[in-house]
Design a protein around this motif. Structure first.
Motif, PDB file in Angstrom:
ATOM      1  N   THR A   3       6.232 -33.610  10.513  1.00  0.00           N
ATOM      2  CA  THR A   3       5.855 -33.368  11.904  1.00  0.00           C
ATOM      3  C   THR A   3       4.898 -32.187  12.075  1.00  0.00           C
ATOM      4  N   LEU A   4       4.806 -31.316  11.086  1.00  0.00           N
ATOM      5  CA  LEU A   4       3.946 -30.133  11.225  1.00  0.00           C
ATOM      6  C   LEU A   4       2.488 -30.467  11.542  1.00  0.00           C
ATOM      7  N   PRO A   5       1.864 -31.421  10.849  1.00  0.00           N
ATOM      8  CA  PRO A   5       0.452 -31.685  11.176  1.00  0.00           C
ATOM      9  C   PRO A   5       0.246 -32.146  12.617  1.00  0.00           C
ATOM     10  N   VAL A   6       1.171 -32.924  13.140  1.00  0.00           N
ATOM     11  CA  VAL A   6       1.059 -33.376  14.526  1.00  0.00           C
ATOM     12  C   VAL A   6       1.150 -32.171  15.463  1.00  0.00           C
ATOM     13  N   PHE A   7       2.118 -31.306  15.214  1.00  0.00           N
ATOM     14  CA  PHE A   7       2.301 -30.123  16.052  1.00  0.00           C
ATOM     15  C   PHE A   7       1.092 -29.192  15.967  1.00  0.00           C
ATOM     16  N   PHE A   8       0.649 -28.899  14.743  1.00  0.00           N
ATOM     17  CA  PHE A   8      -0.511 -28.016  14.582  1.00  0.00           C
ATOM     18  C   PHE A   8      -1.718 -28.600  15.306  1.00  0.00           C
ATOM     19  N   LEU A  62      -3.577 -26.712  18.437  1.00  0.00           N
ATOM     20  CA  LEU A  62      -4.971 -26.299  18.249  1.00  0.00           C
ATOM     21  C   LEU A  62      -5.919 -27.076  19.159  1.00  0.00           C
ATOM     22  N   ALA A  63      -5.660 -28.365  19.369  1.00  0.00           N
ATOM     23  CA  ALA A  63      -6.489 -29.151  20.286  1.00  0.00           C
ATOM     24  C   ALA A  63      -6.370 -28.605  21.702  1.00  0.00           C
ATOM     25  N   ALA A  64      -5.152 -28.306  22.120  1.00  0.00           N
ATOM     26  CA  ALA A  64      -4.932 -27.790  23.479  1.00  0.00           C
ATOM     27  C   ALA A  64      -5.613 -26.439  23.665  1.00  0.00           C
ATOM     28  N   THR A 108       0.966 -23.510  29.722  1.00  0.00           N
ATOM     29  CA  THR A 108       1.324 -24.882  29.376  1.00  0.00           C
ATOM     30  C   THR A 108       1.488 -25.027  27.872  1.00  0.00           C
ATOM     31  N   VAL A 109       0.529 -24.502  27.122  1.00  0.00           N
ATOM     32  CA  VAL A 109       0.593 -24.590  25.659  1.00  0.00           C
ATOM     33  C   VAL A 109       1.790 -23.796  25.148  1.00  0.00           C
ATOM     34  N   SER A 110       2.048 -22.645  25.747  1.00  0.00           N
ATOM     35  CA  SER A 110       3.200 -21.838  25.348  1.00  0.00           C
ATOM     36  C   SER A 110       4.500 -22.587  25.587  1.00  0.00           C
ATOM     37  N   PHE A 148       2.576 -34.777  22.214  1.00  0.00           N
ATOM     38  CA  PHE A 148       1.684 -35.705  22.899  1.00  0.00           C
ATOM     39  C   PHE A 148       1.269 -35.191  24.274  1.00  0.00           C
ATOM     40  N   LYS A 149       2.137 -34.437  24.928  1.00  0.00           N
ATOM     41  CA  LYS A 149       1.763 -33.810  26.202  1.00  0.00           C
ATOM     42  C   LYS A 149       0.596 -32.846  25.982  1.00  0.00           C
ATOM     43  N   LEU A 150       0.645 -32.108  24.865  1.00  0.00           N
ATOM     44  CA  LEU A 150      -0.453 -31.185  24.557  1.00  0.00           C
ATOM     45  C   LEU A 150      -1.740 -31.946  24.254  1.00  0.00           C
ATOM     46  N   PHE A 151      -1.649 -33.017  23.489  1.00  0.00           N
ATOM     47  CA  PHE A 151      -2.842 -33.822  23.207  1.00  0.00           C
ATOM     48  C   PHE A 151      -3.432 -34.393  24.497  1.00  0.00           C
ATOM     49  N   LEU A 152      -2.575 -34.914  25.370  1.00  0.00           N
ATOM     50  CA  LEU A 152      -3.056 -35.477  26.625  1.00  0.00           C
ATOM     51  C   LEU A 152      -3.658 -34.415  27.533  1.00  0.00           C
ATOM     52  N   ALA A 153      -3.049 -33.229  27.556  1.00  0.00           N
ATOM     53  CA  ALA A 153      -3.594 -32.137  28.356  1.00  0.00           C
ATOM     54  C   ALA A 153      -4.976 -31.732  27.820  1.00  0.00           C
TER      55      ALA A 153
END
Length: 145
Positions: free
Chosen positions: A71-76, A80-82, A91-93, A134-139
């Motif tokens: 799961t680490l690569p998805v989280f990182f 980083l994208a956000a 929001t990112v925090s 996924f919320k971070l990716f969508l944001a």
């Protein structure tokens, strides 16, 4: 704290590796030894010297570690994208802290799991953590930069 999202990256890494060390402590507790020459294959080699419950717990710790690494690569990527896209740091925090907290709970539930109900809880906790990513990716995708 404005650096919370970046601080969650090493925190998530530590949480992903914690079950690896827990597995080692379980093996040492039951066998009084640790084979550092071939640590990845040690669990199978010591199964006959451990109780069934102890070995099963060590196996679950190994599974929790593997899942944490997966799961680490998805989280990182999500964090980083956000940040790169300029998503509000609050929001990112929130989502990055939520993810790390969910992984702590996930590890505990996974390692102590002995029935279908706790296995279902583990799946729900995993899902909640991935939803945060996924919320971070969508944001990030919703921003204009």
């Amino acid at each position: 704290m404005s650096n919370t999202p970046l601080l969650m990256l090493p925190a998530a890494t530590a949480v992903a590796y914690a079950p690896h060390f827990i597995r080692g402590f379980i093996v040492i507790y039951y066998t009084k030894k640790w084979n550092n020459i071939s640590p990845r294959g040690q669990l199978e080699k010591v199964e006959s010297r451990m109780t069934k419950a102890g070995w099963a717990m060590a196996k679950r710790a190994e599974g929790a570690h593997t899942n944490g690494i997966e799961t680490l690569p998805v989280f990182f990527g999500a964090v980083l994208a956000a940040l790169h896209a300029g998503v509000a740091k609050d929001t990112v925090s929130f989502y990055s802290t939520f993810f790390v907290a969910s992984r702590v709970v996930y590890n505990i539930v996974y390692i102590l799991n002995t029935n279908q109900l706790s296995a279902l809880a583990r799946t729900g906790i995993w899902t909640a953590g991935m939803v945060a990513c996924f919320k971070l990716f969508l944001a990030a995708a919703a921003t204009k930069y």
